[in-house]
Motif scaffolding. Structure first.
Motif, PDB file in Angstrom:
ATOM      1  N   GLU A  28      -7.865  44.995  -3.493  1.00 34.18           N
ATOM      2  CA  GLU A  28      -9.396  45.318  -4.169  1.00 34.18           C
ATOM      3  C   GLU A  28      -8.681  46.129  -5.200  1.00 34.18           C
ATOM      4  N   GLU A  29      -7.984  47.952  -4.497  1.00 30.60           N
ATOM      5  CA  GLU A  29      -7.901  49.247  -5.619  1.00 30.60           C
ATOM      6  C   GLU A  29      -7.426  48.961  -6.973  1.00 30.60           C
ATOM      7  N   GLU A  30      -6.014  47.552  -6.781  1.00 28.38           N
ATOM      8  CA  GLU A  30      -5.059  47.763  -7.739  1.00 28.38           C
ATOM      9  C   GLU A  30      -5.539  46.814  -9.172  1.00 28.38           C
ATOM     10  N   ILE A  31      -6.967  46.082  -8.316  1.00 25.18           N
ATOM     11  CA  ILE A  31      -7.705  45.149  -9.778  1.00 25.18           C
ATOM     12  C   ILE A  31      -9.094  45.728  -9.961  1.00 25.18           C
ATOM     13  N   LYS A  32      -9.351  47.109  -9.194  1.00 23.07           N
ATOM     14  CA  LYS A  32     -10.181  47.616 -10.309  1.00 23.07           C
ATOM     15  C   LYS A  32      -9.791  49.062 -10.354  1.00 23.07           C
ATOM     16  N   LYS A  33      -8.355  49.145 -10.357  1.00 29.07           N
ATOM     17  CA  LYS A  33      -7.822  50.261 -11.184  1.00 29.07           C
ATOM     18  C   LYS A  33      -7.641  49.060 -12.800  1.00 29.07           C
ATOM     19  N   ARG A  34      -6.937  48.151 -13.139  1.00 29.07           N
ATOM     20  CA  ARG A  34      -6.570  47.306 -14.132  1.00 29.07           C
ATOM     21  C   ARG A  34      -7.870  46.585 -14.459  1.00 29.07           C
ATOM     22  N   GLU A  35      -9.028  47.106 -13.558  1.00 35.76           N
ATOM     23  CA  GLU A  35     -10.468  46.561 -14.603  1.00 35.76           C
ATOM     24  C   GLU A  35     -10.644  47.762 -15.496  1.00 35.76           C
ATOM     25  N   SER A  56      -1.962  47.957 -27.630  1.00 33.46           N
ATOM     26  CA  SER A  56      -3.464  47.601 -26.572  1.00 33.46           C
ATOM     27  C   SER A  56      -3.406  46.032 -25.963  1.00 33.46           C
ATOM     28  N   VAL A  57      -3.695  45.071 -27.004  1.00 36.56           N
ATOM     29  CA  VAL A  57      -4.229  43.357 -26.393  1.00 36.56           C
ATOM     30  C   VAL A  57      -2.319  43.868 -25.768  1.00 36.56           C
ATOM     31  N   ALA A  58      -1.341  43.966 -25.539  1.00 32.69           N
ATOM     32  CA  ALA A  58      -0.236  43.622 -25.271  1.00 32.69           C
ATOM     33  C   ALA A  58      -0.651  43.968 -23.634  1.00 32.69           C
ATOM     34  N   LYS A  59      -0.884  45.414 -23.900  1.00 28.92           N
ATOM     35  CA  LYS A  59      -1.121  45.842 -22.421  1.00 28.92           C
ATOM     36  C   LYS A  59      -1.917  45.421 -22.016  1.00 28.92           C
ATOM     37  N   ARG A  60      -3.328  45.033 -22.418  1.00 30.51           N
ATOM     38  CA  ARG A  60      -4.211  44.132 -21.711  1.00 30.51           C
ATOM     39  C   ARG A  60      -4.139  42.563 -21.077  1.00 30.51           C
ATOM     40  N   SER A  61      -3.064  42.566 -21.335  1.00 34.02           N
ATOM     41  CA  SER A  61      -2.759  40.909 -21.307  1.00 34.02           C
ATOM     42  C   SER A  61      -1.495  40.618 -19.868  1.00 34.02           C
ATOM     43  N   LYS A  62      -0.879  42.506 -20.115  1.00 30.83           N
ATOM     44  CA  LYS A  62      -0.111  42.603 -19.190  1.00 30.83           C
ATOM     45  C   LYS A  62      -0.605  42.622 -17.933  1.00 30.83           C
ATOM     46  N   GLN A  63      -1.690  43.461 -17.969  1.00 33.01           N
ATOM     47  CA  GLN A  63      -2.822  43.662 -16.817  1.00 33.01           C
ATOM     48  C   GLN A  63      -4.139  42.933 -16.026  1.00 33.01           C
TER      49      GLN A  63
END
Ligand code: ZN
Length: 241
Positions: free
Chosen positions: A101-108, A56-63
């Motif tokens: 903006e949409e892409e950023i929101k999605k990743r957030e 999960s940490v690795a996924k978040r860092s990628k995002q």
């Protein structure tokens, strides 16, 4: 024939002694085994949770690095808004800004969900860890206890087993295999004597005629009721105990 009966009865007596030693250990061997299984299960669960957190940490860092890229692009588009030459260019830029903006929101949102899951996993790990430590302490204690008991009876057991080997050598092969069969079926006692006209294995009262035959010691008898080998009280007296 008498010797054959004595050998069988002696074998039973010596196995009684070994059974007593085994009983001293009580349910310790089972407890130790159960504890080891429990500890392995918790260890396995903890490891799985830890792996999930790491992933999960690795996924978040990628995002996060993707988000940074979108933010940079967004900044670039926003600065370009000042140098547009027509509405078409303006529309295209605002569209790109919105998409970023949409892409950023999605990743957030994904990141925050992952973070929530990580927190839950961490709490689960923290809840499991103390019980794991407790179980490990308990296992250590039980293992030490068992070791002490085994060690204290080690010499005695060795001596008994040496004597037992000599007795077993005197028992007829066919009697021995039957002895093991009965012992297994009856949970320990395969050879019994007569006490006050009854089988000491099952308290079945033996008919007088059969009692006489048994006392003659020229044949090996089994109790008609429980199937155990039966020897006359004279044999029990010779062997003793
Ligand atoms: Zn019986």
């Amino acid at each position: 024939m008498k010797e054959r009966l004595i050998a069988l009865y002696e074998l039973q007596k010596i196995d009684d002694q070994l059974d007593q030693l085994e009983a001293l250990r009580g349910d310790l061997p089972t407890s130790v085994g159960d504890l080891q299984i429990k500890i392995n299960q918790i260890d396995y669960a903890l490891e799985a949770k830890q792996i999930e957190i790491t992933e999960s940490v690795a996924k978040r860092s990628k995002q996060e690095s993707e988000m940074e890229k979108y933010l940079e692009n967004q900044k670039k588009y926003k600065s370009q808004l000042y140098s547009v030459r027509n509405n078409k260019e303006y529309d295209a830029l605002t569209k790109s800004i919105d998409q970023a903006e949409e892409e950023i929101k999605k990743r957030e949102m994904e990141s925050s969900a992952l973070l929530d899951r990580e927190r839950i996993l961490q709490e689960e790990i923290e809840a499991l860890s103390p019980s794991l430590e407790e179980l490990k302490d308990e296992l250590k204690g039980k293992e030490a206890e068992l070791k002490t008991i085994v060690k204290s009876s080690e010499r005695e057991e060795l001596k008994i087993r040496e004597t037992r080997a000599k007795i077993e050598a005197r028992v007829k092969k066919g009697d021995l295999s039957k002895y093991y069969q009965i012992r297994k079926a009856k949970g320990g006692r395969a050879v019994v004597s007569i006490d006050r006209k009854a089988c000491t294995g099952c308290h079945y009262v033996i008919p007088p005629q059969r009692q006489l035959e048994i006392r003659r010691m020229d044949k090996l008898f089994a109790c008609e009721s429980c199937g155990r080998f039966i020897v006359p009280v004279e044999v029990a007296e010779i062997v003793g105990k």
